[in-house]
Motif scaffolding. Sequence first.
Motif, PDB file in Angstrom:
ATOM      1  N   ALA A  90       0.817  -1.210   0.000  1.00  0.00           N
ATOM      2  CA  ALA A  90       0.000   0.000   0.000  1.00  0.00           C
ATOM      3  C   ALA A  90       0.849   1.258   0.000  1.00  0.00           C
ATOM      4  O   ALA A  90       0.513   2.253  -0.656  1.00  0.00           O
ATOM      5  CB  ALA A  90      -0.929   0.001   1.217  1.00  0.00           C
ATOM      6  N   THR A  91       1.969   1.225   0.717  1.00  0.00           N
ATOM      7  CA  THR A  91       2.765   2.454   0.840  1.00  0.00           C
ATOM      8  C   THR A  91       3.714   2.670  -0.327  1.00  0.00           C
ATOM      9  O   THR A  91       3.857   3.784  -0.825  1.00  0.00           O
ATOM     10  CB  THR A  91       3.587   2.426   2.146  1.00  0.00           C
ATOM     11  OG1 THR A  91       4.430   1.273   2.155  1.00  0.00           O
ATOM     12  CG2 THR A  91       2.676   2.401   3.354  1.00  0.00           C
ATOM     13  N   ASP A  92       4.364   1.593  -0.798  1.00  0.00           N
ATOM     14  CA  ASP A  92       5.411   1.728  -1.806  1.00  0.00           C
ATOM     15  C   ASP A  92       5.018   1.222  -3.180  1.00  0.00           C
ATOM     16  O   ASP A  92       5.738   1.454  -4.157  1.00  0.00           O
ATOM     17  CB  ASP A  92       6.678   0.976  -1.363  1.00  0.00           C
ATOM     18  CG  ASP A  92       7.231   1.524  -0.058  1.00  0.00           C
ATOM     19  OD1 ASP A  92       7.024   2.718   0.213  1.00  0.00           O
ATOM     20  OD2 ASP A  92       7.846   0.749   0.694  1.00  0.00           O
ATOM     21  N   GLY A  93       3.913   0.513  -3.295  1.00  0.00           N
ATOM     22  CA  GLY A  93       3.476   0.009  -4.591  1.00  0.00           C
ATOM     23  C   GLY A  93       4.135  -1.313  -4.954  1.00  0.00           C
ATOM     24  O   GLY A  93       4.804  -1.959  -4.150  1.00  0.00           O
ATOM     25  N   VAL A  94       3.950  -1.707  -6.203  1.00  0.00           N
ATOM     26  CA  VAL A  94       4.408  -3.016  -6.680  1.00  0.00           C
ATOM     27  C   VAL A  94       5.917  -3.021  -6.859  1.00  0.00           C
ATOM     28  O   VAL A  94       6.473  -2.230  -7.620  1.00  0.00           O
ATOM     29  CB  VAL A  94       3.737  -3.364  -8.021  1.00  0.00           C
ATOM     30  CG1 VAL A  94       4.167  -4.758  -8.477  1.00  0.00           C
ATOM     31  CG2 VAL A  94       2.220  -3.285  -7.903  1.00  0.00           C
ATOM     32  N   GLY A  95       6.583  -3.954  -6.177  1.00  0.00           N
ATOM     33  CA  GLY A  95       8.017  -4.128  -6.390  1.00  0.00           C
ATOM     34  C   GLY A  95       8.296  -5.106  -7.511  1.00  0.00           C
ATOM     35  O   GLY A  95       9.262  -4.968  -8.258  1.00  0.00           O
ATOM     36  N   GLY A 181       9.275   2.134 -10.820  1.00  0.00           N
ATOM     37  CA  GLY A 181      10.491   1.516 -10.306  1.00  0.00           C
ATOM     38  C   GLY A 181      10.392   0.033 -10.030  1.00  0.00           C
ATOM     39  O   GLY A 181      11.320  -0.560  -9.477  1.00  0.00           O
ATOM     40  N   GLY A 182       9.268  -0.597 -10.402  1.00  0.00           N
ATOM     41  CA  GLY A 182       9.099  -2.022 -10.172  1.00  0.00           C
ATOM     42  C   GLY A 182       9.641  -2.861 -11.310  1.00  0.00           C
ATOM     43  O   GLY A 182      10.063  -2.357 -12.353  1.00  0.00           O
ATOM     44  N   ARG A 183       9.632  -4.167 -11.111  1.00  0.00           N
ATOM     45  CA  ARG A 183      10.104  -5.133 -12.107  1.00  0.00           C
ATOM     46  C   ARG A 183       8.924  -6.007 -12.529  1.00  0.00           C
ATOM     47  O   ARG A 183       7.930  -6.135 -11.802  1.00  0.00           O
ATOM     48  CB  ARG A 183      11.209  -5.997 -11.519  1.00  0.00           C
ATOM     49  CG  ARG A 183      12.377  -5.216 -10.936  1.00  0.00           C
ATOM     50  CD  ARG A 183      13.464  -4.996 -11.948  1.00  0.00           C
ATOM     51  NE  ARG A 183      14.228  -6.233 -12.136  1.00  0.00           N
ATOM     52  CZ  ARG A 183      15.220  -6.350 -13.024  1.00  0.00           C
ATOM     53  NH1 ARG A 183      15.546  -5.335 -13.791  1.00  0.00           N
ATOM     54  NH2 ARG A 183      15.895  -7.498 -13.138  1.00  0.00           N
ATOM     55  N   VAL A 184       9.061  -6.635 -13.708  1.00  0.00           N
ATOM     56  CA  VAL A 184       7.973  -7.445 -14.262  1.00  0.00           C
ATOM     57  C   VAL A 184       8.534  -8.776 -14.750  1.00  0.00           C
ATOM     58  O   VAL A 184       9.577  -8.820 -15.424  1.00  0.00           O
ATOM     59  CB  VAL A 184       7.274  -6.724 -15.426  1.00  0.00           C
ATOM     60  CG1 VAL A 184       6.144  -7.587 -15.990  1.00  0.00           C
ATOM     61  CG2 VAL A 184       6.725  -5.375 -14.975  1.00  0.00           C
ATOM     62  N   GLY A 185       7.834  -9.861 -14.423  1.00  0.00           N
ATOM     63  CA  GLY A 185       8.203 -11.177 -14.911  1.00  0.00           C
ATOM     64  C   GLY A 185       6.991 -11.882 -15.490  1.00  0.00           C
ATOM     65  O   GLY A 185       5.860 -11.641 -15.068  1.00  0.00           O
ATOM     66  N   ARG A 242      13.613 -12.617  -4.765  1.00  0.00           N
ATOM     67  CA  ARG A 242      14.872 -12.627  -4.029  1.00  0.00           C
ATOM     68  C   ARG A 242      15.979 -11.934  -4.833  1.00  0.00           C
ATOM     69  O   ARG A 242      16.740 -11.124  -4.296  1.00  0.00           O
ATOM     70  CB  ARG A 242      15.263 -14.069  -3.700  1.00  0.00           C
ATOM     71  CG  ARG A 242      16.470 -14.208  -2.787  1.00  0.00           C
ATOM     72  CD  ARG A 242      16.548 -15.580  -2.172  1.00  0.00           C
ATOM     73  NE  ARG A 242      16.455 -16.643  -3.161  1.00  0.00           N
ATOM     74  CZ  ARG A 242      15.408 -17.479  -3.276  1.00  0.00           C
ATOM     75  NH1 ARG A 242      14.372 -17.366  -2.459  1.00  0.00           N
ATOM     76  NH2 ARG A 242      15.403 -18.427  -4.188  1.00  0.00           N
ATOM     77  N   ALA A 243      16.069 -12.234  -6.128  1.00  0.00           N
ATOM     78  CA  ALA A 243      17.099 -11.636  -6.974  1.00  0.00           C
ATOM     79  C   ALA A 243      16.926 -10.123  -7.091  1.00  0.00           C
ATOM     80  O   ALA A 243      17.908  -9.371  -7.175  1.00  0.00           O
ATOM     81  CB  ALA A 243      17.070 -12.272  -8.358  1.00  0.00           C
ATOM     82  N   ASP A 244      15.676  -9.659  -7.103  1.00  0.00           N
ATOM     83  CA  ASP A 244      15.396  -8.225  -7.232  1.00  0.00           C
ATOM     84  C   ASP A 244      15.401  -7.494  -5.895  1.00  0.00           C
ATOM     85  O   ASP A 244      15.235  -6.272  -5.858  1.00  0.00           O
ATOM     86  CB  ASP A 244      14.030  -8.017  -7.907  1.00  0.00           C
ATOM     87  CG  ASP A 244      14.026  -8.443  -9.370  1.00  0.00           C
ATOM     88  OD1 ASP A 244      15.119  -8.553  -9.957  1.00  0.00           O
ATOM     89  OD2 ASP A 244      12.923  -8.672  -9.927  1.00  0.00           O
ATOM     90  N   GLY A 245      15.564  -8.233  -4.784  1.00  0.00           N
ATOM     91  CA  GLY A 245      15.536  -7.608  -3.477  1.00  0.00           C
ATOM     92  C   GLY A 245      14.165  -7.088  -3.096  1.00  0.00           C
ATOM     93  O   GLY A 245      14.050  -6.075  -2.397  1.00  0.00           O
TER      94      GLY A 245
END
Length: 301
Positions: A90-95, A181-185, A242-245
Amino acid sequence: MSAPVPAGTVRAGLVSPRPVPAALLRHAVTVVEQVADAVKVTDTSRPGWYGLAVSGTLRPGARPGPAREELRGPATALGVDTALVTGELATDGVGLLVMDVDSTLITAEVIELLAEHAGTRDLVADVTERAMRGELDFAASLRERVAMLAGLDAGALADVRAAVTLTPGARELVDAVHDAGGRVGVVSGGFAEVVAPLATSLGIDHMVANVLEVDDGRLTGRTAGAVVDRTAKERHLREWARADGVALERVVAVGDGANDLDMLAAAGLGVAFCAKPVVQAEADAAVSFPRLDAVLGLLGR
């Protein structure tokens, strides 16, 4: 996506292809006020869907679990999709966003498009439907379906790649996660020969799919390497996080079939997308109409 908000935020997202009923919005505000202070309403609508976010500051010791169910039941009855998120999501959005491909990122089942070239589409589609409902073991069903492609000219793969269509809102969802700033798989029980070029065109960060075995220019009716099944999907989600922290709390997973259930359960928010009933029943939330970027609205963004 909007900028990060103060810690302790709770967000209730409501999305629908039609305007959200005023009575449901009032109910959502009442539900959120049970666990939060300074509640406000924000319009999150985008082209193709209507969205509203009800957010506030979660009170110390408040338990949002019952509020989720109190909101989801009436919303579903009115044809509105909802989610309630707290914590880092909720605070930082999708990592990290992890999606299934067939009938999620794209509108079709690739194996059925290939089977059409092989003249076995109806047979393959029946097995696919049963597997998606969870009636068949995925790996066994995949072997059965791929066997029906034996002898097909590998050139059909190019025709299928050209025929694949992105689900409406897919590019917008991927871009929004990247912009924040998120990543997508993408993790697919389909085939890398089709999925890999698609992932590259979208700038997707992680990709895994099954590989078709080819001999002398024709499909053998087998896959090469380990099958990407239900267990593998969850494993890849965890490995990528895990790889993306990225904490699992900030992972959002989206899929439509029983093969996706383990990864939906592992994510901070698991979203059933135009999914089979068994998936909608077990997932944290659902998008029931074909706009993939409505996932943003569920997050109140």
